[in-house]
Design an enzyme around this catalytic site. Structure first.
Site, PDB file in Angstrom:
ATOM      1  N   HIS A  48       1.381  -1.353  -0.015  1.00 36.03           N
ATOM      2  CA  HIS A  48      -0.051   0.030   0.161  1.00 36.03           C
ATOM      3  C   HIS A  48       0.990   1.045   0.614  1.00 36.03           C
ATOM      4  CE1 HIS A  48       0.169  -0.519   4.518  1.00 36.03           C
ATOM      5  NE2 HIS A  48       1.017   0.954   4.338  1.00 36.03           N
TER       6      HIS A  48
HETATM    7  P1  TYD Z   1      -2.773  -4.229   7.521  1.00 31.52           P
HETATM    8  O1  TYD Z   1      -2.831  -2.808   6.778  1.00 31.52           O
HETATM    9  O2  TYD Z   1      -3.370  -5.429   6.439  1.00 31.52           O
HETATM   10  O3  TYD Z   1      -1.423  -4.664   7.780  1.00 31.52           O
HETATM   11  P2  TYD Z   1      -0.085  -4.612   7.226  1.00 31.52           P
HETATM   12  O4  TYD Z   1      -0.206  -3.162   6.166  1.00 31.52           O
HETATM   13  O5  TYD Z   1       0.929  -4.269   7.532  1.00 31.52           O
HETATM   14  O6  TYD Z   1      -0.502  -5.528   5.588  1.00 31.52           O
HETATM   15  O7  TYD Z   1      -3.299  -4.299   8.742  1.00 31.52           O
HETATM   16  C1  TYD Z   1      -3.953  -5.528   9.428  1.00 31.52           C
HETATM   17  C2  TYD Z   1      -5.073  -5.418  10.304  1.00 31.52           C
HETATM   18  O8  TYD Z   1      -4.838  -4.737  10.692  1.00 31.52           O
HETATM   19  C3  TYD Z   1      -5.664  -4.585   9.780  1.00 31.52           C
HETATM   20  O9  TYD Z   1      -7.186  -5.180   9.920  1.00 31.52           O
HETATM   21  C4  TYD Z   1      -6.352  -3.117  10.099  1.00 31.52           C
HETATM   22  C5  TYD Z   1      -5.585  -3.065  11.422  1.00 31.52           C
HETATM   23  N1  TYD Z   1      -4.770  -1.965  11.860  1.00 31.52           N
HETATM   24  C6  TYD Z   1      -5.246  -1.387  13.255  1.00 31.52           C
HETATM   25  O10 TYD Z   1      -6.380  -1.392  13.470  1.00 31.52           O
HETATM   26  N2  TYD Z   1      -4.746  -0.444  13.322  1.00 31.52           N
HETATM   27  C7  TYD Z   1      -3.752   0.106  12.836  1.00 31.52           C
HETATM   28  O11 TYD Z   1      -2.277   1.027  13.100  1.00 31.52           O
HETATM   29  C8  TYD Z   1      -2.763  -0.773  11.938  1.00 31.52           C
HETATM   30  C9  TYD Z   1      -1.518  -0.351  11.105  1.00 31.52           C
HETATM   31  C10 TYD Z   1      -3.381  -1.812  11.574  1.00 31.52           C
END
Ligand code: TYD
Length: 132
Positions: A48
């Site tokens: 992302h």
């Molecule tokens: P995700 O964006 O998929 O992680 P990455 O970018 O590392 O692949 O996030 C995983 C889950 O965690 C998603 O359901 C969103 C949640 N999340 C939060 O609630 N708070 C946060 O600060 C972050 C970074 C993720």
């Protein structure tokens, strides 16, 4: 495209200590900290870009690699030092997190709360966004 921050390592015969302070050795006010761990070595996370969020990634244990794309160039960096941070300023870049070592703990410092609106999770949308 890549900016590393090096933190002072207070190292003596007892071991090591690194201190992180908002707006001192981190170039923003830290509003959120999260960390990734127990990621399997063949997983790819991230995938992302952020529109506004500033972040610092620190591998406080083990190592991982970060693939960064700005729409034209790309670069892979290795994070494997608890006293080195990878700084993402407000330039919009695509990032992918990969090659996690078994003991990797990646700490992320961010200048804002979690906000899904700030994410671009589709690579073609990211390229479109960069053209604007
Ligand atoms: P995700 O964006 O998929 O992680 P990455 O970018 O590392 O692949 O996030 C995983 C889950 O965690 C998603 O359901 C969103 C949640 N999340 C939060 O609630 N708070 C946060 O600060 C972050 C970074 C993720």
């Amino acid at each position: 495209m890549i900016k590393f921050l090096e933190f002072k390592n207070f190292c003596d015969e007892r071991g090591s200590l690194v201190s992180i302070e908002s707006c001192k050795n981190i170039p923003f006010d830290i509003k959120r900290i999260y960390y990734l761990f127990k990621n399997s070595s063949n997983t790819i996370r991230g995938k992302h870009a952020h529109k506004k969020l500033k972040q610092v990634y620190i591998a406080v244990s083990g190592s991982c690699k970060i693939l960064i794309k700005d729409g034209q160039k790309e670069q892979i960096v290795l994070l494997d030092k608890p006293n080195v941070g990878l700084f993402f300023d407000d330039n919009v870049v695509w990032r992918e997190l990969l090659d996690f070592s078994e003991n990797c703990v990646l700490v992320v410092l961010a200048d804002d709360f979690y906000n899904e609106e700030d994410y671009i999770r589709n690579y073609d949308e990211f390229l479109e966004y960069k053209k604007k």
